[in-house]
Enzyme design. Structure first.
Site, short mmCIF file in Angstrom:
data_model
loop_
_atom_site.label_atom_id
_atom_site.label_comp_id
_atom_site.label_asym_id
_atom_site.label_seq_id
_atom_site.Cartn_x
_atom_site.Cartn_y
_atom_site.Cartn_z
N GLY A 10 37.78 18.59 -12.51
CA GLY A 10 39.76 18.14 -11.85
C GLY A 10 40.05 17.01 -11.15
CE1 TYR A 11 44.69 11.83 -9.20
CE2 TYR A 11 45.55 13.15 -7.44
CZ TYR A 11 44.93 12.57 -8.51
OH TYR A 11 45.85 11.26 -8.06
CB SER A 124 43.60 20.28 3.02
OG SER A 124 45.63 20.24 2.65
CE1 TYR A 148 44.58 24.60 -1.18
CE2 TYR A 148 45.96 23.82 0.12
CZ TYR A 148 45.17 23.60 0.19
OH TYR A 148 44.13 22.56 -0.49
CE LYS A 152 40.61 23.35 0.56
NZ LYS A 152 40.38 23.02 -0.26
CE1 TYR A 176 38.88 14.95 0.58
CE2 TYR A 176 40.11 17.34 -1.34
CZ TYR A 176 39.05 16.13 -0.67
OH TYR A 176 37.89 16.06 -0.87
CG PHE A 177 47.12 12.99 5.38
CD1 PHE A 177 45.36 13.04 5.45
CD2 PHE A 177 47.59 13.13 5.97
CE1 PHE A 177 45.33 13.81 7.22
CE2 PHE A 177 47.18 13.88 7.32
CZ PHE A 177 46.44 14.06 7.82
CG ASN A 178 50.33 14.24 0.99
OD1 ASN A 178 50.28 14.51 2.11
ND2 ASN A 178 51.49 14.64 0.14
N PRO A 292 61.16 25.14 1.53
CG PRO A 292 61.85 27.07 1.37
CD PRO A 292 61.72 26.29 0.85
P1 NAD Z 1 41.93 19.92 -9.16
O1 NAD Z 1 42.96 21.40 -9.53
O2 NAD Z 1 41.50 19.18 -10.00
O3 NAD Z 1 40.31 20.79 -9.29
C1 NAD Z 1 39.87 21.49 -8.44
C2 NAD Z 1 38.99 22.05 -10.11
O4 NAD Z 1 37.90 23.52 -9.14
C3 NAD Z 1 39.68 22.31 -11.29
O5 NAD Z 1 38.85 21.36 -12.17
C4 NAD Z 1 39.48 23.67 -11.10
O6 NAD Z 1 38.95 24.44 -12.95
C5 NAD Z 1 37.63 23.60 -10.49
N1 NAD Z 1 38.31 25.13 -10.05
C6 NAD Z 1 38.54 26.40 -9.29
N2 NAD Z 1 38.30 27.90 -9.08
C7 NAD Z 1 36.89 27.79 -9.64
C8 NAD Z 1 35.97 28.42 -9.55
N3 NAD Z 1 36.15 29.67 -9.30
N4 NAD Z 1 34.73 27.94 -9.64
C9 NAD Z 1 34.55 26.25 -10.64
N5 NAD Z 1 35.69 26.23 -10.95
C10 NAD Z 1 36.09 26.47 -10.43
O7 NAD Z 1 42.39 19.89 -7.67
P2 NAD Z 1 42.24 18.28 -6.95
O8 NAD Z 1 43.53 18.24 -6.28
O9 NAD Z 1 40.97 17.70 -7.50
O10 NAD Z 1 40.93 19.28 -5.49
C11 NAD Z 1 40.32 19.39 -5.03
C12 NAD Z 1 39.94 20.24 -3.59
O11 NAD Z 1 40.61 19.21 -3.06
C13 NAD Z 1 40.59 21.35 -3.67
O12 NAD Z 1 39.85 22.43 -2.83
C14 NAD Z 1 41.84 21.30 -2.59
O13 NAD Z 1 42.12 22.13 -1.70
C15 NAD Z 1 41.72 20.17 -2.82
N6 NAD Z 1 43.38 18.70 -2.03
C16 NAD Z 1 43.41 18.70 -3.04
C17 NAD Z 1 44.40 18.19 -2.52
C18 NAD Z 1 45.53 17.83 -3.38
O14 NAD Z 1 46.83 17.09 -3.24
N7 NAD Z 1 45.72 16.98 -4.50
C19 NAD Z 1 45.38 17.17 -0.86
C20 NAD Z 1 44.31 18.41 -0.59
C21 NAD Z 1 42.72 18.52 -0.08
C1 WQD Z 2 55.45 15.24 -0.78
C2 WQD Z 2 57.00 14.81 -0.48
C3 WQD Z 2 58.02 17.27 -1.15
C4 WQD Z 2 58.23 16.84 -4.99
C5 WQD Z 2 51.55 19.19 -1.01
C6 WQD Z 2 50.30 20.19 0.24
C7 WQD Z 2 48.49 19.62 0.80
C8 WQD Z 2 48.03 19.05 0.01
C9 WQD Z 2 49.48 17.51 -0.92
C10 WQD Z 2 46.65 20.31 -1.14
C11 WQD Z 2 57.62 15.92 0.27
C12 WQD Z 2 58.66 15.73 -1.50
C13 WQD Z 2 57.89 17.00 -3.35
C14 WQD Z 2 59.48 17.16 -5.15
C15 WQD Z 2 60.35 16.10 -3.52
N1 WQD Z 2 47.72 19.22 -0.95
N2 WQD Z 2 58.91 16.31 -2.72
N3 WQD Z 2 60.82 16.68 -4.68
O1 WQD Z 2 53.98 18.77 0.33
O2 WQD Z 2 53.13 16.88 1.53
O3 WQD Z 2 51.59 19.11 0.31
O4 WQD Z 2 49.46 18.30 -1.60
O5 WQD Z 2 45.87 20.58 -0.25
O6 WQD Z 2 48.64 20.67 1.60
O7 WQD Z 2 51.25 20.91 0.83
O8 WQD Z 2 52.94 17.64 -1.04
O9 WQD Z 2 54.04 15.91 -3.36
O10 WQD Z 2 54.50 18.35 -2.95
O11 WQD Z 2 55.34 16.21 -1.13
O12 WQD Z 2 61.29 16.44 -2.13
O13 WQD Z 2 59.25 17.80 -6.72
O14 WQD Z 2 58.06 15.11 -2.01
O15 WQD Z 2 59.73 17.57 0.49
O16 WQD Z 2 57.95 15.39 1.16
P1 WQD Z 2 53.17 17.80 -0.18
P2 WQD Z 2 54.18 17.31 -2.32
#
Ligand code: NAD
Ligand code: WQD
Length: 346
Positions: A10-11, A124, A148, A152, A176-178, A292
């Site tokens: 994943g990412y 998160s 979601y 967490k 993690y933040f963003n 929302p």
């Molecule tokens: P992502 O979706 O790119 O990566 C998650 C990976 O988990 C994917 O490759 C998916 O195929 C795999 N996966 C899902 N369910 C599975 C299962 N049951 N068995 C095996 N693999 C499985 O997401 P990401 O952005 O890389 O996020 C990674 C982690 O970080 C997640 O737990 C997410 O909640 C957390 N997180 C992400 C963000 C963000 O903004 N990207 C922010 C805060 C927290």
């Molecule tokens: C960022 C800002 C939107 C899209 C989410 C999850 C959080 C974490 C990170 C996993 C906000 C604005 C967005 C668009 C916009 N993930 N926006 N137009 O909502 O801060 O966080 O991802 O844990 O849990 O909630 O991130 O990138 O969606 O939004 O104006 O098309 O951009 O309102 O201010 P967010 P985001």
């Protein structure tokens, strides 16, 4: 040290895989590829010039997880695997509890069986909800607003209980933040399926002409320009935070929580402006009503991670936008670009 990276295709997992290998660790990836591509694993191999073992595995399955631990005997686990889209979690809450809690439980059971004591978990900033005082510290009250976020928070509670019962383990939750940006090579990056939920991939797709315009969700927040403020952090910095956590975890016990962000906030309009500067492209947008559940402002107090892990984000907003744009340009259709090219050359 040998590290099992769940969700490693994943990412965030793929960027962490690269940084771990470059830091001298051996890694194993396990992923069910529900939200990722095998091409990512291939690219990790090409960036690091390393053979990376990879299991196609659904981590909710006990026998699958047991087999991975039996074969690999990891010293540590970084658990990224799970579902992460807030909107989708409102529509399919059971799937979120199933994947997120289910895979965590199987990993914890296998860690106990195979005496693996060092776990880093992807939490998160969503666990703070929208009302916390900013910059937010790790001891702020937790408040979740969607399934979601609740998965967490529940997993953090599960980890706290586990740590209490097995004090020889070290369990670290990273909030993690963003995360945005991509590896500087442009070979790996964020590759959402369908319409992106998050802002950075949406903006790059607009800049590339794949989408007509960005919707800015509200310009009536109590912020300087009225748009929402977030703590965007480069995914490579975030990846390095995991190395700091896993190294620290090898030498201590207990349950620990850290914010990973930059410590400063950027508004949506400032982000759009930076993307415009680095890409030289127009980024048309329209202002729509607030989304929302969105908080007005979210940014981290990162002093605990700096003090205890010796980790601090180093890359700037410009680096984040430039690297996202580089990834987008080199992979106009994400990882599918490579498959499309291969098909075209047949
Ligand atoms: P992502 O979706 O790119 O990566 C998650 C990976 O988990 C994917 O490759 C998916 O195929 C795999 N996966 C899902 N369910 C599975 C299962 N049951 N068995 C095996 N693999 C499985 O997401 P990401 O952005 O890389 O996020 C990674 C982690 O970080 C997640 O737990 C997410 O909640 C957390 N997180 C992400 C963000 C963000 O903004 N990207 C922010 C805060 C927290
Ligand atoms: C960022 C800002 C939107 C899209 C989410 C999850 C959080 C974490 C990170 C996993 C906000 C604005 C967005 C668009 C916009 N993930 N926006 N137009 O909502 O801060 O966080 O991802 O844990 O849990 O909630 O991130 O990138 O969606 O939004 O104006 O098309 O951009 O309102 O201010 P967010 P985001």
């Amino acid at each position: 040290m040998k590290v099992l990276i769940t969700g490693g295709a994943g990412y965030i997992g793929s960027h962490t895989a690269v940084e771990l290998i470059e830091a001298g660790c051996r890694i194993v990836i396990a992923d069910n590829f529900s939200n990722s591509s095998l091409v990512a694993v291939k690219r990790i191999r090409s960036i690091t010039e390393t053979e990376v073992p990879c299991y196609f595995a659904d981590l909710r399955r006990e026998e699958t997880v047991t087999r991975i631990f039996r074969n690999e005997r990891p010293d540590a686990v970084i658990h990224f695997a799970g579902l992460k889209a807030v909107g989708e979690s409102n529509e399919h809450p059971v799937a979120y509890y199933d994947h997120n809690l289910g895979s965590m439980i199987q990993i914890l059971k296998a860690m106990r069986t195979y005496n693996c004591r060092n776990l880093v978990y992807s939490s998160s900033a969503t666990v703070y909800g929208g009302e916390a005082e900013m910059p937010v510290m790790e001891d702020a009250a937790l408040q979740t607003t969607n399934p979601y976020g609740r998965t967490k928070k529940m997993i953090e509670e599960m980890l706290m209980d586990t740590s209490g019962a097995y004090p020889e383990m070290c369990i670290t939750a990273l909030r993690y933040f963003n995360p945005i940006g991509a590896h500087r090579s442009g070979l790996i990056g964020e590759d959402p399926l369908g319409i992106p939920n998050n802002i950075a991939p949406f903006i790059t797709q607009v800049a590339a002409g794949r989408r007509g315009y960005l919707q800015i969700f509200g310009n009536d927040y109590e912020t300087a320009d009225g748009t929402g403020i977030r703590d965007y952090v480069h995914v490579t910095d975030l990846a390095k935070g995991h190395i700091a956590a896993i190294n620290k975890g090898a030498g201590r016990n207990g349950y620990h929580v850290y914010n990973l962000g930059t410590g400063y906030g950027t508004s949506v309009l400032e982000l759009v402006h930076m993307f415009r500067l680095v890409s030289g492209k127009r980024i048309p947008y329209v202002i729509t009503p607030r989304r929302p559940g969105d908080a007005a402002v979210s940014f981290a107090d990162t002093s605990k991670a700096e003090r205890e892990l010796g980790w601090k984000a180093e890359l700037s907003l410009e680096d984040m936008c430039r690297d996202s744009w580089n990834w987008q340009q080199k992979n106009p259709a994400g990882y599918r670009s490579e498959m499309i090219m291969e098909v075209e050359t047949l």
